[in-house]
Design an enzyme around this catalytic site. Structure first.
Site, PDB file in Angstrom:
ATOM      1  N   TRP A 101      29.199 -79.501  -7.505  1.00 19.82           N
ATOM      2  CA  TRP A 101      28.160 -78.548  -8.417  1.00 19.82           C
ATOM      3  C   TRP A 101      27.228 -78.167  -7.395  1.00 19.82           C
ATOM      4  CZ3 TRP A 101      30.532 -77.044 -12.032  1.00 19.82           C
ATOM      5  CH2 TRP A 101      31.425 -77.731 -13.283  1.00 19.82           C
ATOM      6  N   ASP A 168      18.832 -79.257 -10.072  1.00 20.34           N
ATOM      7  CA  ASP A 168      19.918 -79.453 -10.920  1.00 20.34           C
ATOM      8  C   ASP A 168      19.962 -80.764 -11.442  1.00 20.34           C
ATOM      9  OD1 ASP A 168      22.242 -79.510 -12.494  1.00 20.34           O
ATOM     10  OD2 ASP A 168      23.358 -78.596 -10.985  1.00 20.34           O
ATOM     11  N   LYS A 192      25.684 -82.690 -20.884  1.00 21.71           N
ATOM     12  CA  LYS A 192      25.919 -84.184 -20.208  1.00 21.71           C
ATOM     13  C   LYS A 192      25.020 -85.073 -20.737  1.00 21.71           C
ATOM     14  CE  LYS A 192      28.694 -82.181 -16.940  1.00 21.71           C
ATOM     15  NZ  LYS A 192      28.178 -81.360 -16.118  1.00 21.71           N
TER      16      LYS A 192
HETATM   17  C1  LIG Z   1      28.700 -80.016 -15.327  1.00 27.63           C
HETATM   18  C2  LIG Z   1      27.570 -79.669 -14.292  1.00 27.63           C
HETATM   19  C3  LIG Z   1      27.182 -78.289 -13.731  1.00 27.63           C
HETATM   20  C4  LIG Z   1      27.910 -77.117 -14.553  1.00 27.63           C
HETATM   21  O1  LIG Z   1      27.567 -77.145 -15.820  1.00 27.63           O
HETATM   22  P1  LIG Z   1      28.107 -75.898 -16.797  1.00 27.63           P
HETATM   23  O2  LIG Z   1      27.152 -76.070 -17.898  1.00 27.63           O
HETATM   24  O3  LIG Z   1      29.468 -76.420 -17.172  1.00 27.63           O
HETATM   25  O4  LIG Z   1      27.920 -74.615 -16.016  1.00 27.63           O
HETATM   26  C5  LIG Z   1      26.427 -78.181 -12.815  1.00 27.63           C
HETATM   27  N1  LIG Z   1      25.777 -79.102 -12.413  1.00 27.63           N
HETATM   28  C6  LIG Z   1      26.150 -80.233 -12.644  1.00 27.63           C
HETATM   29  C7  LIG Z   1      25.171 -81.674 -11.945  1.00 27.63           C
HETATM   30  C8  LIG Z   1      27.001 -80.828 -13.480  1.00 27.63           C
HETATM   31  O5  LIG Z   1      27.287 -82.071 -13.944  1.00 27.63           O
END
Ligand SMILES: *Cc1c(COP(=O)(O)O)cnc(C)c1O
Length: 351
Positions: A101, A168, A192
């Site tokens: 990511w 993030d 998540k």
């Molecule tokens: C799953 C994830 C993403 C991507 O998320 P989407 O909502 O599918 O775009 C980005 N960063 C991290 C750390 C993730 O676990």
């Protein structure tokens, strides 16, 4: 029978959230309407959005310097929105490359300007969190990923940087207490640890915006969304509501502090077994192990069939590792009860 759901995302949510979400789809607040058919401008939904924004600030202990947005497009959309809004036309940004990511975030930012990767564990298959770097004021911002969902590493400390701090937090938001005021921008895809797929929460310090010198398309401009209170366009009403329910559940059950204690206990249980059991080994550096996603593999691959049959038989779902890595990954987000981890550990012990 309800499964023990170790899925990495979309993830398990509190059962109460599933129930209340289902109720709202049938009829919301005695309005004679389903949540799915009511105007997002209605009093009922505006109240949902207002509270969904307010509760994030309460849980994070943030003051009014910050705004909370609920946006579509996933965390992946933030990879480019961050750069679009914060990377000035001839500036540069610093990123750490700690997983897939993070690498995707870097790739998108590069479309907007110069990106320096100040720390990377890519060459070691993302098995640790790089720590020896510094970030000076020559950068417009520093971007990091707090928890690497696929590899199971997690930043335990955040560096002091001489620029804006962007993170993030998709896969560990609200899992542990942090000084959230250290960050200038935080984003997290809800699916998540916070809600269903379809919405991303962005927490941003207002004063950092409007400085990139770029002509930003309205829908990608944080300032536009702030002005419209997350209603610039039709928001994803159902994911916003289910996220609000999840955060209310968190707040009513001891908040982040209580969640952190449970998450630490769950993580200890599984990592102790990974380290004790000669049949398994973990993927990454012990000091960087994630409390959310525990990656491990069988040392003796010939046991695979037996192990896979045993955990499925025990009612466990979602244990297979990410397709890029193989092995196993136990994702233990806030809503996963410790009893589910006990079930898994017992299966590992019995192998
Ligand atoms: C799953 C994830 C993403 C991507 O998320 P989407 O909502 O599918 O775009 C980005 N960063 C991290 C750390 C993730 O676990």
């Amino acid at each position: 029978m309800k499964k023990h759901n170790f899925s990495a995302g979309p993830c398990i949510l509190p059962q109460e959230v599933f129930q209340k979400s289902a109720d709202a789809i049938l009829e919301f607040n005695g309005s004679g309407l389903s949540l799915l058919e009511m105007s997002h401008r209605s009093k009922d939904f505006v109240a949902v959005m207002d509270e969904a924004r307010a509760i994030v600030k309460r849980l994070m202990n943030l003051n009014d310097d910050y705004e909370v947005l609920y946006l579509g497009g996933g965390a992946s959309m933030q990879f480019l929105m961050v750069a679009y809004n914060l990377l000035s036309t001839n500036g540069k940004a610093a990123y750490t490359n700690t997983g897939t990511w993070a690498a995707n975030a870097i790739k998108e930012a590069k479309r907007f300007g110069n990106v320096d990767v100040v720390g990377s564990s890519k060459e070691e298959n993302y098995s640790f969190i790089p720590k020896d770097y510094s970030v000076g004021s020559e950068y417009d911002y520093f971007h990091c990923t707090s928890n690497n969902t696929i590899y199971g590493t997690q930043m335990k400390d955040f560096p002091e940087v001489d620029t804006l701090m962007v993170c993030d937090m998709s896969s560990d938001i609200f899992s542990r207490q942090l000084d959230f005021s250290k960050f200038d921008l935080i984003y997290a895809g809800a699916q998540k640890n916070m809600g269903p797929a379809g919405v991303t929460v962005v927490v941003v310090k207002k004063e950092i915006l409007g400085k990139s010198g770029r002509d930003i398309p309205s829908i990608l401009d944080y300032e536009v969304h702030i002005k419209k209170e997350s209603m610039f366009n039709t928001p994803p009403v159902f994911p916003v509501y289910a996220t609000l329910l999840t955060l209310q559940h968190l707040e009513n059950n001891g908040g982040i502090a209580a969640a952190e204690i449970k998450n630490n206990a769950k993580a200890k249980l599984i990592y102790d077994e990974i380290d004790r059991n000669p049949l398994f080994e973990g993927f990454c550096a012990k000091e960087d192990r994630s409390t959310m996603n525990a990656g491990f593999k069988l040392i003796d691959e010939s046991k695979k069939e037996t192990f896979d049959a045993a955990w499925k038989e025990a009612g466990i779902n979602g244990l297979n590792g990410h397709r890029s890595l193989g092995g196993y990954r136990a994702s233990m987000y806030n809503a996963l009860p410790i009893e589910s981890v006990e079930v898994l550990v017992n299966v590992m012990k019995s192998l």
